[in-house]
Design an enzyme around this catalytic site. Sequence first.
Site, PDB file in Angstrom:
ATOM      1  N   TYR A 109     -18.053  34.393  23.616  1.00 24.54           N
ATOM      2  CA  TYR A 109     -16.994  33.704  22.866  1.00 24.54           C
ATOM      3  C   TYR A 109     -16.217  32.805  23.828  1.00 24.54           C
ATOM      4  O   TYR A 109     -15.863  33.217  24.936  1.00 24.54           O
ATOM      5  CB  TYR A 109     -16.015  34.699  22.219  1.00 24.54           C
ATOM      6  CG  TYR A 109     -14.843  33.990  21.559  1.00 24.54           C
ATOM      7  CD1 TYR A 109     -14.917  33.581  20.234  1.00 24.54           C
ATOM      8  CD2 TYR A 109     -13.696  33.683  22.279  1.00 24.54           C
ATOM      9  CE1 TYR A 109     -13.878  32.891  19.643  1.00 24.54           C
ATOM     10  CE2 TYR A 109     -12.638  32.991  21.693  1.00 24.54           C
ATOM     11  CZ  TYR A 109     -12.745  32.603  20.375  1.00 24.54           C
ATOM     12  OH  TYR A 109     -11.708  31.906  19.797  1.00 24.54           O
ATOM     13  N   GLU A 197     -13.109  25.849  19.469  1.00 24.00           N
ATOM     14  CA  GLU A 197     -13.765  27.154  19.556  1.00 24.00           C
ATOM     15  C   GLU A 197     -15.281  27.019  19.517  1.00 24.00           C
ATOM     16  O   GLU A 197     -15.825  26.254  18.724  1.00 24.00           O
ATOM     17  CB  GLU A 197     -13.290  28.031  18.396  1.00 24.00           C
ATOM     18  CG  GLU A 197     -13.843  29.445  18.400  1.00 24.00           C
ATOM     19  CD  GLU A 197     -13.342  30.246  17.214  1.00 24.00           C
ATOM     20  OE1 GLU A 197     -12.455  31.099  17.410  1.00 24.00           O
ATOM     21  OE2 GLU A 197     -13.818  30.004  16.074  1.00 24.00           O
TER      22      GLU A 197
END
Length: 387
Positions: A109, A197
């Site tokens: 992530y 992101e």
Amino acid sequence: MKIHEYQAKQIMRNYNIPVPKGGVADTADAARDVAAGMGGNVFVVKAQVHAGGRGKGGGIKTAKTPAEAGTLAKAMIGSKLVTPQTGAEGKTVNKVLVEEGVDIAHEIYLGIAVDRANECPVIIASSEGGMDIETLAKTSPEKIIKEKVDFSVGLRAFQLGKIAFALNLDAALRKQATQIISALYKLFVEKDCSLAEINPLVITKGGQMIALDAKLNFDDNGLYRHKDVVEMRDIQEEEPLEVEASKHNLNYIKLDGNVGCMVNGAGLAMATMDVIKLAGGEPANFLDVGGGATTEMVKNAMRILVSDPKVKAVFINIFGGILRCDTLAKGLVEAIAEVEVKFPLVIRMEGTNVEIGRKILKESGLKLIVAATMKEAAAKVIAEVRH
């Protein structure tokens, strides 16, 4: 402002962030052609909606042939996709992204957001990607890496190394990771993002790092600097009343309650929603007409409130400063004369020209409920909703 995954990847590609080969399609034939043009024997068809959790809702499927990719696209396009973030009503899929399959060895992530408490960007990373970062923060907070960046100095080399080492990457992957993090930070700053992101940022079995998914949100206040981003806006993905409000320079966000709110000032609007909640009600919206609201803006605000079928009563809370109470009262009377208002209106106003405003309302002949305080107004509007 939000954009689709395929658009976010277009921007990331311009910043030399590696993304899979692919193309967007709005028909089954187009999806088949995109897959055929890439070659290979594994394709991923991804619904393009402004919501996360698409995989859980069946919005991400794999195909082994271009024909199968077209079949999957046909089933997705025009369908309602329900995910944990869309609510039960779901979102209509108008486009799909068709990409090459990637041989995944590990998922990471990586994201950059605004740390409002420290007034700086913060880089967030985890060696466990592919899942909701919010869930991971609750279950395993120790697995999340956070690195604050001083705007006046910028992202420094030692910070890049610190993140790469914390992700337990070997030397070759650390080099790739630092390049990607640096590029994502550059994108975040230059494009006035509120969120950038990549989840997941995958490591392939061949040792390459690729942004398998991409999400970019932008600060509306900086959009005047980015016409290319504005052109990516998809109003079909936005709440229709919010789109209409933006045309009239009104700050409006639709919520799930039944008490409509019209307030001048963001802080007062937040306080108004709080007092409604404390009184046992649920606000139907955030609506800030602004300190410099005109009569016409007040009329447009009322039209938007009337257009929401969930609204059962409205709390109008005005503190007269730049927006004088008489201006609000005049706009309100004109709006009600032009728009059929079927629900009760509770009004609390104080400040500049408040007596003139109250006189205008009193002499209008309208059935209005007047309150002296916010607490009293909240109690009265909840009583009307429950009546």
